[in-house]
Design a protein around this motif. Sequence first.
Motif, short mmCIF file in Angstrom:
data_model
loop_
_atom_site.label_atom_id
_atom_site.label_comp_id
_atom_site.label_asym_id
_atom_site.label_seq_id
_atom_site.Cartn_x
_atom_site.Cartn_y
_atom_site.Cartn_z
N LYS A 22 97.29 44.12 70.31
CA LYS A 22 95.88 44.34 70.63
C LYS A 22 94.98 43.72 69.56
O LYS A 22 93.99 43.07 69.88
CB LYS A 22 95.61 45.84 70.76
N SER A 23 95.34 43.90 68.32
CA SER A 23 94.55 43.35 67.21
C SER A 23 94.62 41.82 67.18
O SER A 23 93.61 41.17 66.91
CB SER A 23 95.04 43.91 65.88
N GLU A 24 95.79 41.27 67.46
CA GLU A 24 95.92 39.81 67.50
C GLU A 24 95.05 39.22 68.61
O GLU A 24 94.38 38.19 68.41
CB GLU A 24 97.38 39.41 67.69
N ASN A 25 95.05 39.86 69.77
CA ASN A 25 94.22 39.38 70.87
C ASN A 25 92.74 39.50 70.55
O ASN A 25 91.95 38.59 70.83
CB ASN A 25 94.54 40.14 72.16
N ALA A 26 92.35 40.61 69.95
CA ALA A 26 90.95 40.80 69.57
C ALA A 26 90.54 39.78 68.51
O ALA A 26 89.44 39.23 68.56
CB ALA A 26 90.73 42.22 69.05
N LEU A 27 91.42 39.50 67.57
CA LEU A 27 91.13 38.53 66.52
C LEU A 27 90.93 37.14 67.10
O LEU A 27 89.97 36.44 66.73
CB LEU A 27 92.27 38.53 65.49
N ALA A 28 91.80 36.76 68.02
CA ALA A 28 91.66 35.44 68.66
C ALA A 28 90.33 35.34 69.39
O ALA A 28 89.63 34.32 69.30
CB ALA A 28 92.82 35.20 69.61
N SER A 29 89.97 36.39 70.10
CA SER A 29 88.71 36.41 70.84
C SER A 29 87.51 36.33 69.89
O SER A 29 86.57 35.58 70.12
CB SER A 29 88.63 37.68 71.68
N ALA A 35 82.71 35.36 65.36
CA ALA A 35 82.36 36.66 64.77
C ALA A 35 83.07 36.85 63.44
O ALA A 35 84.07 36.19 63.15
CB ALA A 35 82.74 37.78 65.74
N ASN A 36 82.58 37.78 62.65
CA ASN A 36 83.19 38.10 61.37
C ASN A 36 84.51 38.84 61.63
O ASN A 36 84.54 39.85 62.32
CB ASN A 36 82.24 38.98 60.55
N THR A 37 85.59 38.32 61.06
CA THR A 37 86.92 38.86 61.34
C THR A 37 87.58 39.51 60.12
O THR A 37 88.76 39.85 60.18
CB THR A 37 87.84 37.74 61.86
N ILE A 38 86.85 39.70 59.04
CA ILE A 38 87.44 40.21 57.80
C ILE A 38 88.07 41.59 58.02
O ILE A 38 89.23 41.82 57.65
CB ILE A 38 86.40 40.24 56.67
N LEU A 39 87.32 42.51 58.61
CA LEU A 39 87.83 43.87 58.82
C LEU A 39 89.06 43.88 59.73
O LEU A 39 90.06 44.53 59.42
CB LEU A 39 86.73 44.76 59.40
N LEU A 40 88.99 43.16 60.82
CA LEU A 40 90.11 43.14 61.76
C LEU A 40 91.34 42.48 61.13
O LEU A 40 92.47 42.92 61.35
CB LEU A 40 89.72 42.42 63.05
N THR A 41 91.13 41.46 60.32
CA THR A 41 92.24 40.80 59.63
C THR A 41 92.93 41.78 58.68
O THR A 41 94.16 41.83 58.62
CB THR A 41 91.75 39.55 58.87
N LYS A 42 92.14 42.58 57.96
CA LYS A 42 92.72 43.59 57.06
C LYS A 42 93.50 44.64 57.84
O LYS A 42 94.59 45.06 57.44
CB LYS A 42 91.61 44.27 56.24
N ARG A 43 92.94 45.07 58.98
CA ARG A 43 93.64 46.06 59.81
C ARG A 43 94.93 45.51 60.37
O ARG A 43 95.95 46.20 60.40
CB ARG A 43 92.74 46.53 60.95
#
Length: 121
Positions: A22-29, A35-43
């Motif tokens: 789910k996180s990988e898909n959200a990150l790609a999107s 968009a800023n992806t720093i928080l999602l990358t850390k998660r």
Amino acid sequence: MENVSNEVKLESISAFQSAIRKSENALASMMQQGANTILLTKRLKALQIGLTILETAWNQRPHHYTGDEIADARKVLTGLFPSLQNSYAKAKLGSPQRTLLERRIKAIELAVEAMDHLDSR
């Protein structure tokens, strides 16, 4: 950690794998949208480390993470509890969403416990 049933182990690993996908898909999107992806990358990294630590604890698989990386992942994972518990409280009793959240919370609790156990060695 030794008293965890095989069913809970499988559910926990599956919960981490699901959260990672789910996180990988959200990150790609998010990257496509700029968009800023720093928080999602850390998660995402914390989830990957959590999964690896569970596999290390349960399946004696080696890991390559440093103590600092594990400590950072632990901090990120424990930071997810309030949001997950809030969503769980709002989810309808018996719903698939509530079951998913229950398993995800349990998986993260077990990963944090395994990380703590690594520190005490």
